[in-house]
Scaffold this active site. Structure first.
Site, PDB file in Angstrom:
ATOM      1  N   HIS A  24       0.815  -1.201   0.045  1.00  0.00           N
ATOM      2  CA  HIS A  24      -0.090   0.196   0.145  1.00  0.00           C
ATOM      3  C   HIS A  24       0.904   1.263  -0.131  1.00  0.00           C
ATOM      4  O   HIS A  24       0.841   2.236   0.764  1.00  0.00           O
ATOM      5  CB  HIS A  24      -1.183  -0.033   1.206  1.00  0.00           C
ATOM      6  CG  HIS A  24      -0.843  -0.095   2.570  1.00  0.00           C
ATOM      7  ND1 HIS A  24       0.358   0.575   3.187  1.00  0.00           N
ATOM      8  CD2 HIS A  24      -1.378  -1.157   3.408  1.00  0.00           C
ATOM      9  CE1 HIS A  24       0.381   0.238   4.371  1.00  0.00           C
ATOM     10  NE2 HIS A  24      -0.758  -0.909   4.518  1.00  0.00           N
ATOM     11  N   HIS A  78      -5.675  -8.543  14.496  1.00  0.00           N
ATOM     12  CA  HIS A  78      -5.617  -7.522  13.803  1.00  0.00           C
ATOM     13  C   HIS A  78      -6.304  -7.729  12.455  1.00  0.00           C
ATOM     14  O   HIS A  78      -6.005  -8.810  11.934  1.00  0.00           O
ATOM     15  CB  HIS A  78      -4.128  -7.083  13.443  1.00  0.00           C
ATOM     16  CG  HIS A  78      -4.039  -5.898  12.361  1.00  0.00           C
ATOM     17  ND1 HIS A  78      -4.769  -4.708  12.459  1.00  0.00           N
ATOM     18  CD2 HIS A  78      -2.785  -5.503  11.681  1.00  0.00           C
ATOM     19  CE1 HIS A  78      -4.379  -3.888  11.567  1.00  0.00           C
ATOM     20  NE2 HIS A  78      -3.337  -4.200  11.226  1.00  0.00           N
ATOM     21  N   GLU A  80      -6.435  -5.942   9.633  1.00  0.00           N
ATOM     22  CA  GLU A  80      -6.005  -5.663   8.187  1.00  0.00           C
ATOM     23  C   GLU A  80      -5.699  -6.856   7.567  1.00  0.00           C
ATOM     24  O   GLU A  80      -5.368  -8.018   7.747  1.00  0.00           O
ATOM     25  CB  GLU A  80      -4.579  -4.951   8.314  1.00  0.00           C
ATOM     26  CG  GLU A  80      -4.510  -4.111   7.050  1.00  0.00           C
ATOM     27  CD  GLU A  80      -3.228  -2.908   7.093  1.00  0.00           C
ATOM     28  OE1 GLU A  80      -2.621  -2.762   8.104  1.00  0.00           O
ATOM     29  OE2 GLU A  80      -3.308  -2.467   5.962  1.00  0.00           O
ATOM     30  N   ASP A  82      -3.868  -8.258   5.432  1.00  0.00           N
ATOM     31  CA  ASP A  82      -2.659  -9.051   5.054  1.00  0.00           C
ATOM     32  C   ASP A  82      -2.660 -10.043   6.412  1.00  0.00           C
ATOM     33  O   ASP A  82      -1.888 -11.359   6.193  1.00  0.00           O
ATOM     34  CB  ASP A  82      -1.333  -8.230   5.025  1.00  0.00           C
ATOM     35  CG  ASP A  82      -1.123  -7.342   6.315  1.00  0.00           C
ATOM     36  OD1 ASP A  82      -2.273  -6.573   6.560  1.00  0.00           O
ATOM     37  OD2 ASP A  82      -0.142  -7.008   6.391  1.00  0.00           O
ATOM     38  N   HIS A 145      -1.621  -0.520  15.076  1.00  0.00           N
ATOM     39  CA  HIS A 145      -1.819   0.774  14.329  1.00  0.00           C
ATOM     40  C   HIS A 145      -3.117   0.833  13.883  1.00  0.00           C
ATOM     41  O   HIS A 145      -3.525   1.767  13.129  1.00  0.00           O
ATOM     42  CB  HIS A 145      -0.714   1.075  13.239  1.00  0.00           C
ATOM     43  CG  HIS A 145      -0.738   0.056  12.153  1.00  0.00           C
ATOM     44  ND1 HIS A 145      -1.092   0.662  10.694  1.00  0.00           N
ATOM     45  CD2 HIS A 145      -1.046  -1.263  11.857  1.00  0.00           C
ATOM     46  CE1 HIS A 145      -1.403  -0.456   9.974  1.00  0.00           C
ATOM     47  NE2 HIS A 145      -1.430  -1.707  10.664  1.00  0.00           N
ATOM     48  N   ASP A 164       1.348  -6.457  14.257  1.00  0.00           N
ATOM     49  CA  ASP A 164       2.456  -5.724  13.083  1.00  0.00           C
ATOM     50  C   ASP A 164       3.595  -5.369  14.272  1.00  0.00           C
ATOM     51  O   ASP A 164       4.515  -4.889  13.472  1.00  0.00           O
ATOM     52  CB  ASP A 164       1.608  -4.370  12.798  1.00  0.00           C
ATOM     53  CG  ASP A 164       0.803  -5.078  11.595  1.00  0.00           C
ATOM     54  OD1 ASP A 164       1.101  -5.793  10.747  1.00  0.00           O
ATOM     55  OD2 ASP A 164      -0.153  -4.172  11.282  1.00  0.00           O
ATOM     56  N   TYR A 192      10.147   0.077   8.698  1.00  0.00           N
ATOM     57  CA  TYR A 192       8.618  -0.387   9.054  1.00  0.00           C
ATOM     58  C   TYR A 192       8.123   0.493  10.004  1.00  0.00           C
ATOM     59  O   TYR A 192       6.817   1.323   9.849  1.00  0.00           O
ATOM     60  CB  TYR A 192       8.615  -1.907   9.775  1.00  0.00           C
ATOM     61  CG  TYR A 192       7.371  -2.425   9.820  1.00  0.00           C
ATOM     62  CD1 TYR A 192       6.741  -3.459   8.885  1.00  0.00           C
ATOM     63  CD2 TYR A 192       6.381  -2.070  10.781  1.00  0.00           C
ATOM     64  CE1 TYR A 192       5.389  -3.783   8.975  1.00  0.00           C
ATOM     65  CE2 TYR A 192       5.091  -2.470  11.179  1.00  0.00           C
ATOM     66  CZ  TYR A 192       4.652  -3.261   9.959  1.00  0.00           C
ATOM     67  OH  TYR A 192       3.324  -3.806  10.188  1.00  0.00           O
ATOM     68  N   HIS A 225       4.819  -9.973  10.883  1.00  0.00           N
ATOM     69  CA  HIS A 225       5.694 -10.000   9.514  1.00  0.00           C
ATOM     70  C   HIS A 225       7.446 -10.164  10.081  1.00  0.00           C
ATOM     71  O   HIS A 225       7.869  -9.732  10.940  1.00  0.00           O
ATOM     72  CB  HIS A 225       5.845  -8.246   9.053  1.00  0.00           C
ATOM     73  CG  HIS A 225       4.359  -8.123   8.523  1.00  0.00           C
ATOM     74  ND1 HIS A 225       3.813  -8.670   7.477  1.00  0.00           N
ATOM     75  CD2 HIS A 225       3.489  -7.233   8.886  1.00  0.00           C
ATOM     76  CE1 HIS A 225       2.846  -8.009   7.344  1.00  0.00           C
ATOM     77  NE2 HIS A 225       2.401  -7.175   8.061  1.00  0.00           N
TER      78      HIS A 225
HETATM   79 FE1  FEO Z   1      -1.294  -3.677   9.650  1.00  0.00          FE
HETATM   80 FE2  FEO Z   1       0.464  -6.301   8.675  1.00  0.00          FE
HETATM   81  O1  FEO Z   1      -1.091  -5.108   8.844  1.00  0.00           O
END
Ligand code: FEO
Length: 404
Positions: A24, A78, A80, A82, A145, A164, A192, A225
């Site tokens: 993104h 989370h 999001e 991903d 976040h 994250d 990051y 991640h």
């Molecule tokens: Fe906020 Fe890795 O997604």
């Protein structure tokens, strides 16, 4: 790659995205991973899922350990996509009635993404879930976040599943910090933080203080991640503690775009002036340096000097893009300056100046403008600008490092 047993009966079952280069709007030159974890206990539990195109990879890894249909519940730290993109596939396979534990905002946000057909169970901040021999305790990390973000902590194994937090976009066939090239990992962790978390620095500082008070024993930090921290979890926690402070660094970033190399000549003269002041400078051209790499340099710098030609009475588009991006990330404690060339109207310097001042930068007045091609006077003004900003950078860094 097979699943990796990260602790007895706890497996990494995530996916490696070697090819992603744009996340993104953030450049991911080393790819990424979407980490998910399978806890084999009386309640077989999946912690997080992966980006939707990697659902098969996730399911294949789980199937190496256990028939996925035997999974009893999912924890979603989370929303999001991903991390939740494969949730519908997983639930379709294991049963849509299986509970999905998430924060209160997670329940709302998962429903907003996927409808309300799943068995979403909101957990309390500080609440816990028994899995049998082990348990998971939940810590809301709202706005770090997303509003739904939370950590899950397994006290019996001293493992923090940190979503994250403490992550890096870093694809690798290594899973742990004692295996990976840690210079690369820390570079990606810093990038990051600069591009995802910088604006939440105050909240992160509070979270670190709260977690410190909770005295959580930590043998391992498992972000969603990149590399898992087992050899030295303190290394990334300490780095976060430092990054949250946003102390002015002793370097400067000169970032620009240019039409006919006039603004570029000005940028180079500014770099000369910064060098004369003894300040390390990064010269970054927005036509070739990605905004997210510039932002990483900005995070550690004491000054950001932004150059734009005037185009059609306004900013050059890449500069406008970068300013909008940087504004959202809310860097603090920076000295700012504007410069640029123009043909006849010359609005760009005023616009850059206004944008940086609006972000709270301590502005060097009035910046430097040059018509068409900078002559000796304009180049001298640029060198003087660099020299003056450079001296202030050194002073500010010295004050910050003396703790006064
Ligand atoms: Fe906020 Fe890795 O997604």
């Amino acid at each position: 790659m097979k699943p990796v047993e990260i602790a007895r009966d706890i497996y990494w079952v995530g996916a490696i995205d070697w090819n992603v280069r744009d996340f993104h709007g953030y450049s991911t030159g080393r790819g990424s991973t979407y980490n998910a974890f399978l806890i084999m206990d009386e309640k077989i539990t999946l912690v997080d899922t992966v980006k939707a195109p990697f659902a098969d990879e996730l399911m294949e890894r789980i199937a190496c350990v256990v028939d996925p249909k035997r999974i009893d519940c999912v924890v979603s730290n989370h929303t999001e996509m991903d991390h939740s993109g494969s949730l519908p596939r997983v639930l379709h396979y294991i049963g849509e009635d299986k509970p999905v534990y998430c924060s209160r905002m997670g329940k709302k946000n998962l429903a907003a993404h996927f409808g309300d057909r799943f068995n979403l169970q909101a957990v309390e901040n500080g609440g816990s879930l028994s899995l049998g021999k082990r348990s998971l305790s939940f810590v809301e990390t709202r706005m770090i976040h997303w509003p739904d973000s939370m950590f899950s902590y397994c006290p019996e194994e001293r493992i923090l599943f940190s979503s994250d937090g403490f992550g890096q976009h870093y694809a690798s066939n290594e899973r742990f910090d004692d295996q990976a090239d840690m210079n690369q990992v820390m570079t990606e962790a810093e990038k990051y933080y600069a591009n995802i978390l910088l604006l939440y620095s105050d909240l992160i500082a509070k979270l670190l203080a709260n977690v410190g008070e909770m005295n959580l024993a930590l043998d391992m930090i498992c972000p969603d991640h990149g590399i898992l921290w087992r050899k030295d979890p303190g290394r990334i926690v300490n780095a976060y503690a430092q990054w949250t402070q946003q102390k002015p660094g002793d370097s400067a970033v000169v970032v620009f775009d240019t039409m006919w190399h006039s603004t570029e000549k000005m940028a180079r003269a500014i770099v000369d002036g910064l060098g004369e002041a003894g300040v390390r400078a990064r010269l970054m051209n927005l036509r070739t340096d990605h905004r997210s790499d510039v932002m990483t340099a900005v995070m550690g710098a004491g000054a950001v000097l932004v150059g734009s030609p005037t185009l059609n009475n306004g900013l050059f588009p890449t500069v406008a893009d970068f300013l909008a991006y940087m504004k959202g990330l809310k860097p603090r404690n920076k000295i700012g300056a504007a410069f640029g060339s123009y043909g006849w109207s010359g609005e760009s310097v005023k616009l850059v100046h206004g944008a940086l001042a609006g972000m709270g930068f301590a502005m060097e007045e009035p910046g430097v403008k040059a018509q068409y091609v900078p002559g000796d006077d304009a180049l001298k003004a640029c060198r003087d600008l660099g020299l003056s900003v450079g001296r202030k950078v050194r002073e500010a860094a010295a004050v910050a490092n003396s703790g006064s």
